[in-house]
Design a protein around this motif. Sequence first.
Motif, PDB file in Angstrom:
ATOM      1  N   ILE A  94       0.979  -0.815   0.238  1.00 49.84           N
ATOM      2  CA  ILE A  94       0.035   0.197   0.321  1.00 49.84           C
ATOM      3  C   ILE A  94       0.582   0.912  -0.196  1.00 49.84           C
ATOM      4  N   LEU A  95       0.992   2.175  -0.983  1.00 52.27           N
ATOM      5  CA  LEU A  95       2.066   2.872  -1.272  1.00 52.27           C
ATOM      6  C   LEU A  95       0.690   4.235  -0.810  1.00 52.27           C
ATOM      7  N   GLU A  96       1.377   5.581   0.086  1.00 50.43           N
ATOM      8  CA  GLU A  96       0.234   6.324   0.654  1.00 50.43           C
ATOM      9  C   GLU A  96       1.118   7.988   0.545  1.00 50.43           C
ATOM     10  N   PRO A  97       1.390   7.975  -0.778  1.00 54.61           N
ATOM     11  CA  PRO A  97       2.114   9.642  -1.208  1.00 54.61           C
ATOM     12  C   PRO A  97       1.698  10.893   0.143  1.00 54.61           C
ATOM     13  N   PHE A  98       0.857  10.781   0.394  1.00 56.70           N
ATOM     14  CA  PHE A  98       0.766  12.694   0.907  1.00 56.70           C
ATOM     15  C   PHE A  98       1.816  11.879   2.313  1.00 56.70           C
ATOM     16  N   GLU A  99       1.273  10.792   3.111  1.00 54.54           N
ATOM     17  CA  GLU A  99       1.859  10.381   4.568  1.00 54.54           C
ATOM     18  C   GLU A  99       2.928  10.161   3.797  1.00 54.54           C
ATOM     19  N   ASP A 100       3.426   9.679   2.960  1.00 65.03           N
ATOM     20  CA  ASP A 100       5.378   9.848   2.919  1.00 65.03           C
ATOM     21  C   ASP A 100       5.777  10.721   2.406  1.00 65.03           C
ATOM     22  N   ALA A 101       4.711  11.312   1.586  1.00 71.28           N
ATOM     23  CA  ALA A 101       5.349  12.739   1.583  1.00 71.28           C
ATOM     24  C   ALA A 101       6.265  13.941   3.017  1.00 71.28           C
ATOM     25  N   ALA A 102       4.820  14.361   3.468  1.00 76.05           N
ATOM     26  CA  ALA A 102       4.838  14.717   4.729  1.00 76.05           C
ATOM     27  C   ALA A 102       6.493  14.137   5.991  1.00 76.05           C
ATOM     28  N   GLN A 103       6.230  13.034   6.145  1.00 81.10           N
ATOM     29  CA  GLN A 103       7.050  12.076   6.494  1.00 81.10           C
ATOM     30  C   GLN A 103       8.587  12.380   6.480  1.00 81.10           C
ATOM     31  N   MET A 104       8.388  12.660   4.510  1.00 80.60           N
ATOM     32  CA  MET A 104       9.826  12.968   4.216  1.00 80.60           C
ATOM     33  C   MET A 104      10.714  14.700   4.883  1.00 80.60           C
ATOM     34  N   THR A 105       9.344  14.872   4.534  1.00 77.93           N
ATOM     35  CA  THR A 105       9.263  16.895   5.219  1.00 77.93           C
ATOM     36  C   THR A 105       9.782  16.567   6.153  1.00 77.93           C
ATOM     37  N   VAL A 106       9.208  16.145   7.366  1.00 79.89           N
ATOM     38  CA  VAL A 106      10.002  15.870   8.692  1.00 79.89           C
ATOM     39  C   VAL A 106      11.177  15.715   8.797  1.00 79.89           C
ATOM     40  N   ASN A 107      11.186  14.774   8.324  1.00 80.73           N
ATOM     41  CA  ASN A 107      13.074  14.025   8.450  1.00 80.73           C
ATOM     42  C   ASN A 107      13.582  14.885   7.874  1.00 80.73           C
ATOM     43  N   GLU A 108      13.582  15.290   6.971  1.00 82.88           N
ATOM     44  CA  GLU A 108      14.001  16.365   5.642  1.00 82.88           C
ATOM     45  C   GLU A 108      14.636  17.543   7.204  1.00 82.88           C
ATOM     46  N   ILE A 109      13.386  18.186   7.565  1.00 81.56           N
ATOM     47  CA  ILE A 109      13.342  19.494   8.379  1.00 81.56           C
ATOM     48  C   ILE A 109      13.996  19.108   9.629  1.00 81.56           C
ATOM     49  N   GLU A 110      14.448  17.974   9.939  1.00 75.31           N
ATOM     50  CA  GLU A 110      14.959  17.735  11.206  1.00 75.31           C
ATOM     51  C   GLU A 110      16.243  17.596  11.621  1.00 75.31           C
ATOM     52  N   SER A 111      16.272  17.051   9.920  1.00 73.46           N
ATOM     53  CA  SER A 111      18.313  16.234   9.744  1.00 73.46           C
ATOM     54  C   SER A 111      19.016  17.893   9.496  1.00 73.46           C
ATOM     55  N   SER A 112      18.080  19.155   9.250  1.00 76.10           N
ATOM     56  CA  SER A 112      18.348  19.841   9.198  1.00 76.10           C
ATOM     57  C   SER A 112      19.322  20.360  10.413  1.00 76.10           C
ATOM     58  N   PHE A 113      18.216  20.662  11.605  1.00 72.35           N
ATOM     59  CA  PHE A 113      18.711  21.046  12.337  1.00 72.35           C
ATOM     60  C   PHE A 113      19.840  20.796  13.060  1.00 72.35           C
ATOM     61  N   THR A 114      20.686  22.349  13.366  1.00 69.52           N
ATOM     62  CA  THR A 114      21.995  21.843  14.282  1.00 69.52           C
ATOM     63  C   THR A 114      21.372  21.590  16.096  1.00 69.52           C
ATOM     64  N   ARG A 115      22.628  20.392  16.224  1.00 69.92           N
ATOM     65  CA  ARG A 115      21.885  20.627  17.717  1.00 69.92           C
ATOM     66  C   ARG A 115      23.019  20.888  17.660  1.00 69.92           C
ATOM     67  N   ILE A 116      22.938  20.968  19.310  1.00 69.05           N
ATOM     68  CA  ILE A 116      23.126  22.864  20.231  1.00 69.05           C
ATOM     69  C   ILE A 116      23.165  21.556  21.471  1.00 69.05           C
ATOM     70  N   PRO A 117      24.862  21.841  22.001  1.00 68.70           N
ATOM     71  CA  PRO A 117      24.463  20.844  23.606  1.00 68.70           C
ATOM     72  C   PRO A 117      24.422  21.563  24.622  1.00 68.70           C
ATOM     73  N   VAL A 118      23.777  20.686  25.115  1.00 69.14           N
ATOM     74  CA  VAL A 118      23.168  22.072  26.434  1.00 69.14           C
ATOM     75  C   VAL A 118      24.506  21.325  27.789  1.00 69.14           C
ATOM     76  N   GLU A 119      24.455  22.907  28.495  1.00 72.44           N
ATOM     77  CA  GLU A 119      26.136  22.448  29.659  1.00 72.44           C
ATOM     78  C   GLU A 119      25.035  22.582  30.316  1.00 72.44           C
ATOM     79  N   SER A 120      26.028  21.417  31.498  1.00 74.44           N
ATOM     80  CA  SER A 120      25.155  20.875  33.450  1.00 74.44           C
ATOM     81  C   SER A 120      26.191  21.672  33.581  1.00 74.44           C
ATOM     82  N   SER A 121      24.929  22.700  34.152  1.00 73.84           N
ATOM     83  CA  SER A 121      25.190  23.418  35.636  1.00 73.84           C
ATOM     84  C   SER A 121      25.489  23.460  37.022  1.00 73.84           C
TER      85      SER A 121
END
Length: 121
Positions: A94-121
């Motif tokens: 079963i192919l779900e083009p709209f759901e698949d496209a949305a998931q690919m978009t979310v993955n692309e956006i998530e991968s573009s975020f730069t992870r900023i390390p959290v410093e502990s105090s």
Amino acid sequence: MDFDPSSVVKWRDRGFDAVYGDVSDPHFVAELPLKSAEWVISTLQHHGPALVDQDPRLTMMRTLKADGFKGKIAIAVYRHSDVEHVEGLGADVILEPFEDAAQMTVNEIESSFTRIPVESS
């Protein structure tokens, strides 16, 4: 196969075999040279009653099986609520083009975020 003549011309211009026809016509589907095909992939959208069945995808599935098709069948659905129905038709994938496209978009956006390390105090 496409019900849009201009699409058939475009596929042929790209070097692919393409035929004009209606998947809801079981006689037409039975005439297609699909016995040795490994896959049939349908992106047909269900818009309402077909010639034989309420759902033209069902006509296609029944005709392929009655004609001895041994390959696998992938069918696209455009509403998540149709997944269970199409699974019941016997589709292998079963192919779900709209759901698949949305998931690919979310993955692309998530991968573009730069992870900023959290410093502990």
